[in-house]
Design an enzyme around this catalytic site. Structure first.
Site, PDB file in Angstrom:
ATOM      1  N   ASP A 123       0.842  -1.207   0.000  1.00 24.44           N
ATOM      2  CA  ASP A 123       0.000   0.000   0.000  1.00 24.44           C
ATOM      3  C   ASP A 123       0.869   1.246   0.000  1.00 24.44           C
ATOM      4  O   ASP A 123       0.686   2.165  -0.817  1.00 24.44           O
ATOM      5  CB  ASP A 123      -0.880   0.047   1.256  1.00 24.44           C
ATOM      6  CG  ASP A 123      -1.996  -0.971   1.270  1.00 24.44           C
ATOM      7  OD1 ASP A 123      -3.102  -0.628   0.861  1.00 24.44           O
ATOM      8  OD2 ASP A 123      -1.749  -2.110   1.695  1.00 24.44           O
ATOM      9  N   GLU A 148      -5.210   7.427   0.024  1.00 22.17           N
ATOM     10  CA  GLU A 148      -5.682   6.769   1.244  1.00 22.17           C
ATOM     11  C   GLU A 148      -4.677   6.790   2.378  1.00 22.17           C
ATOM     12  O   GLU A 148      -5.044   6.951   3.542  1.00 22.17           O
ATOM     13  CB  GLU A 148      -6.066   5.320   0.929  1.00 22.17           C
ATOM     14  CG  GLU A 148      -6.625   4.598   2.142  1.00 22.17           C
ATOM     15  CD  GLU A 148      -7.241   3.257   1.803  1.00 22.17           C
ATOM     16  OE1 GLU A 148      -7.994   2.745   2.648  1.00 22.17           O
ATOM     17  OE2 GLU A 148      -6.975   2.716   0.728  1.00 22.17           O
ATOM     18  N   ASP A 184      -6.262   5.153  -4.872  1.00 22.98           N
ATOM     19  CA  ASP A 184      -6.271   4.069  -3.893  1.00 22.98           C
ATOM     20  C   ASP A 184      -5.108   3.163  -4.266  1.00 22.98           C
ATOM     21  O   ASP A 184      -5.156   2.476  -5.288  1.00 22.98           O
ATOM     22  CB  ASP A 184      -7.584   3.287  -3.906  1.00 22.98           C
ATOM     23  CG  ASP A 184      -7.737   2.412  -2.662  1.00 22.98           C
ATOM     24  OD1 ASP A 184      -6.686   1.988  -2.121  1.00 22.98           O
ATOM     25  OD2 ASP A 184      -8.869   2.148  -2.242  1.00 22.98           O
ATOM     26  N   ILE A 226      -3.795   0.409  -3.053  1.00 24.83           N
ATOM     27  CA  ILE A 226      -4.286  -0.963  -3.209  1.00 24.83           C
ATOM     28  C   ILE A 226      -5.743  -0.958  -2.772  1.00 24.83           C
ATOM     29  O   ILE A 226      -6.052  -0.859  -1.598  1.00 24.83           O
ATOM     30  CB  ILE A 226      -3.513  -1.998  -2.370  1.00 24.83           C
ATOM     31  CG1 ILE A 226      -2.082  -2.155  -2.879  1.00 24.83           C
ATOM     32  CG2 ILE A 226      -4.215  -3.364  -2.436  1.00 24.83           C
ATOM     33  CD1 ILE A 226      -1.303  -3.253  -2.189  1.00 24.83           C
ATOM     34  N   ASP A 227      -6.619  -1.012  -3.756  1.00 22.50           N
ATOM     35  CA  ASP A 227      -8.042  -1.123  -3.454  1.00 22.50           C
ATOM     36  C   ASP A 227      -8.348  -2.608  -3.317  1.00 22.50           C
ATOM     37  O   ASP A 227      -8.093  -3.392  -4.237  1.00 22.50           O
ATOM     38  CB  ASP A 227      -8.857  -0.509  -4.593  1.00 22.50           C
ATOM     39  CG  ASP A 227     -10.340  -0.508  -4.288  1.00 22.50           C
ATOM     40  OD1 ASP A 227     -10.699  -0.226  -3.145  1.00 22.50           O
ATOM     41  OD2 ASP A 227     -11.125  -0.798  -5.205  1.00 22.50           O
ATOM     42  N   THR A 262      -7.455  -4.416  -0.097  1.00 16.90           N
ATOM     43  CA  THR A 262      -6.285  -4.943   0.626  1.00 16.90           C
ATOM     44  C   THR A 262      -6.540  -6.352   1.142  1.00 16.90           C
ATOM     45  O   THR A 262      -5.640  -7.201   1.113  1.00 16.90           O
ATOM     46  CB  THR A 262      -5.913  -4.007   1.802  1.00 16.90           C
ATOM     47  OG1 THR A 262      -5.737  -2.677   1.295  1.00 16.90           O
ATOM     48  CG2 THR A 262      -4.623  -4.447   2.460  1.00 16.90           C
ATOM     49  N   ASP A 278     -12.182   5.193  -3.700  1.00 21.35           N
ATOM     50  CA  ASP A 278     -12.748   3.856  -3.881  1.00 21.35           C
ATOM     51  C   ASP A 278     -13.582   3.736  -5.158  1.00 21.35           C
ATOM     52  O   ASP A 278     -14.024   2.634  -5.499  1.00 21.35           O
ATOM     53  CB  ASP A 278     -13.621   3.478  -2.685  1.00 21.35           C
ATOM     54  CG  ASP A 278     -12.794   3.078  -1.477  1.00 21.35           C
ATOM     55  OD1 ASP A 278     -11.704   2.508  -1.671  1.00 21.35           O
ATOM     56  OD2 ASP A 278     -13.222   3.357  -0.343  1.00 21.35           O
TER      57      ASP A 278
END
Length: 349
Positions: A46, A71, A134, A136-137, A139, A286
C-alpha cells in the site's frame, strides 16, 4: 480538452505500482502487514504503491501543480516500530524504479519516500486539478491472493476526466462464468479511460489495447451482477432482494476491489450493487477510477436514488444509501427494484 499526457503518466504510474504489488504478493510475509488505527490491514505494498505513483506523476508532469488525494499517510511509519517497514518500502520502490530504468534517478532515501507518501494529503474539491488514488483497493483480497486494484483517477473542477485501473490478478478473459478461475489463461489487466474517448483494456505486460463496452443485455433475467466479496462492505441480503425482483437467475459474482468496475466495463457482468452498512462513508478513491472506466464504456453509475456520483465535495462521496452501476437500458428497472427493496427494509437502514 485533451488529457493525453496525463493519461500516459497515469498508465505508467499504475503499471509500475502493479509490478511492485505483484512482487510483494508473491512473497507476502507476516511482517509485511501492519494494522492501521481503524484495524484494516495495510501492507508495505500500500505504502510503496502510493509513494511510487506520487513519484512517477511528479516526474512525468513536472510543470503542473501537484495535488493528490490518497488513502495512506506516513504516520505509522514515523514511529520506532515503523522504521523497519519503512526501509522495506524504500527498497521496494527503488527496486521497481530500477527495473523500469526510465528515470535514471539516484536512489530515493527513506525521507523521499515519506514525502512521496504524504503528498497524498490533499482534500480535493470542486476547484483545480486533483489526482485521486487508492494504492491498493481491496487490501483484504490482496492478502488472500485474490483480486485487488491500483486505482488512479484525475479530477478537473470536481469532474473525473481520466482513470487508470490496474488489476494484476484479473484474467484477460471474462470472469462472468462461475467456473472461471484466475489460474486459467493470462492474468493482469490495465483499464484506462479519458473523458469523451471511451475505455480501453490492455494486458499489464504492455501488449496492444482493445476498446471495451458494457454489456448490452436489456432483459434483467439474463443479467448477472457483481458485489463486494466482503459482507461488511455491502449488504448481500439487500442485493439478493433486488436481484429477485429483477428476475436475475445467475448467482452473484463476489470479488474484491474496483476490479468489478473493470470487469463490468468489458461486459463480464451487467450490474454492480454496493450497499455499505449504515454509517459508512464512501471515499472518492474507492470509486473515481472505476467510475470513469465504466461510464466511458457506456455504463451508468448513480446512487440508490438515481443521482449522479459527485466527486467534487472533498475526500468523501455523499450518497443516498449506495451505488448502483449498469447499462442505460437496465437502469430504469434496476432503480425501481432498488427503491422497492429499500422501502421494504425501511427504517432498519
Amino acid at each position: 480538452m485533451s488529457y493525453d499526457k496525463e493519461l500516459v503518466a497515469a498508465k505508467k504510474a499504475a503499471s509500475l505500482s502493479a509490478r511492485l504489488c505483484q512482487k510483494v504478493q508473491k512473497a507476502l510475509l507476516q511482517s509485511d502487514v501492519q494494522s492501521k488505527s481503524d484495524k484494516s490491514p495495510v501492507t508495505v505494498a500500500d505504502y510503496g504503491s502510493q509513494a511510487l505513483v506520487s513519484f512517477v506523476l511528479q516526474r512525468e508532469l513536472p510543470s503542473e501543480t501537484f495535488s493528490l488525494v490518497a488513502e495512506e499517510d506516513s504516520g505509522d511509519l514515523c514511529t520506532n516500530e515503523g522504521q523497519e517497514i519503512l526501509e522495506r518500502i524504500t527498497k521496494l520502490v527503488n527496486d521497481t524504479l530500477a527495473s523500469d530504468g526510465s528515470y535514471g534517478v539516484s536512489t530515493l532515501s527513506t525521507e523521499d519516500v515519506l514525502k512521496a507518501i504524504d503528498s497524498g494529503k490533499s482534500e480535493g474539491g470542486s476547484h483545480g486539478r486533483h489526482w485521486v488514488l487508492d494504492p491498493i483497493d481491496g487490501t483484504k483480497g490482496f492478502l488472500r491472493g485474490d483480486q485487488y486494484a491500483i486505482a488512479l483517477g484525475l479530477l478537473e473542477e470536481g469532474k473525473v476526466v481520466l482513470g487508470a485501473l490496474a488489476c494484476p490478478n484479473l484474467p484477460l478473459s471474462s470472469i462472468g462464468s462461475a467456473n472461471q478461475s484466475p489460474l486459467h489463461g493470462e492474468i493482469g489487466c490495465l483499464f484506462f479511460a479519458e473523458v469523451g474517448t471511451g475505455t480501453y483494456m490492455q494486458p499489464l505486460n504492455g501488449a496492444s489495447a482493445v476498446k471495451v463496452q458494457v454489456s448490452a443485455i436489456d432483459n434483467p433475467e439474463e443479467a448477472s451482477f457483481f458485489e463486494s466479496y466482503e459482507a461488511a462492505h455491502s449488504m448481500h441480503d439487500l442485493s439478493s432482494s433486488i436481484a429477485k425482483k429483477l428476475g436475475v437467475k445467475a448467482p452473484p459474482v463476489r470479488i474484491d476491489s474496483q476490479a468489478k468496475y473493470g470487469a463490468l466495463a468489458r461486459g463480464d457482468g451487467t450490474i454492480y450493487l454496493r450497499f455499505p452498512r449504515k454509517g459508512y462513508r464512501e471515499k472518492i478513491w474507492d470509486h473515481a477510477a472505476g467510475y470513469i472506466v465504466v461510464t466511458e464504456a457506456g455504463g451508468v453509475a448513480t446512487d440508490a436514488a438515481g443521482n449522479p456520483l459527485d466527486f467534487s465535495k472533498g475526500r468523501y462521496l455523499d450518497l443516498d444509501t449506495g451505488i448502483i452501476v449498469t447499462n442505460p437500458k437496465l437502469m430504469p428497472s434496476l432503480l425501481k427494484a432498488v427503491r422497492e427493496s429499500l422501502d421494504e427494509k425501511g427504517s432498519s437502514l
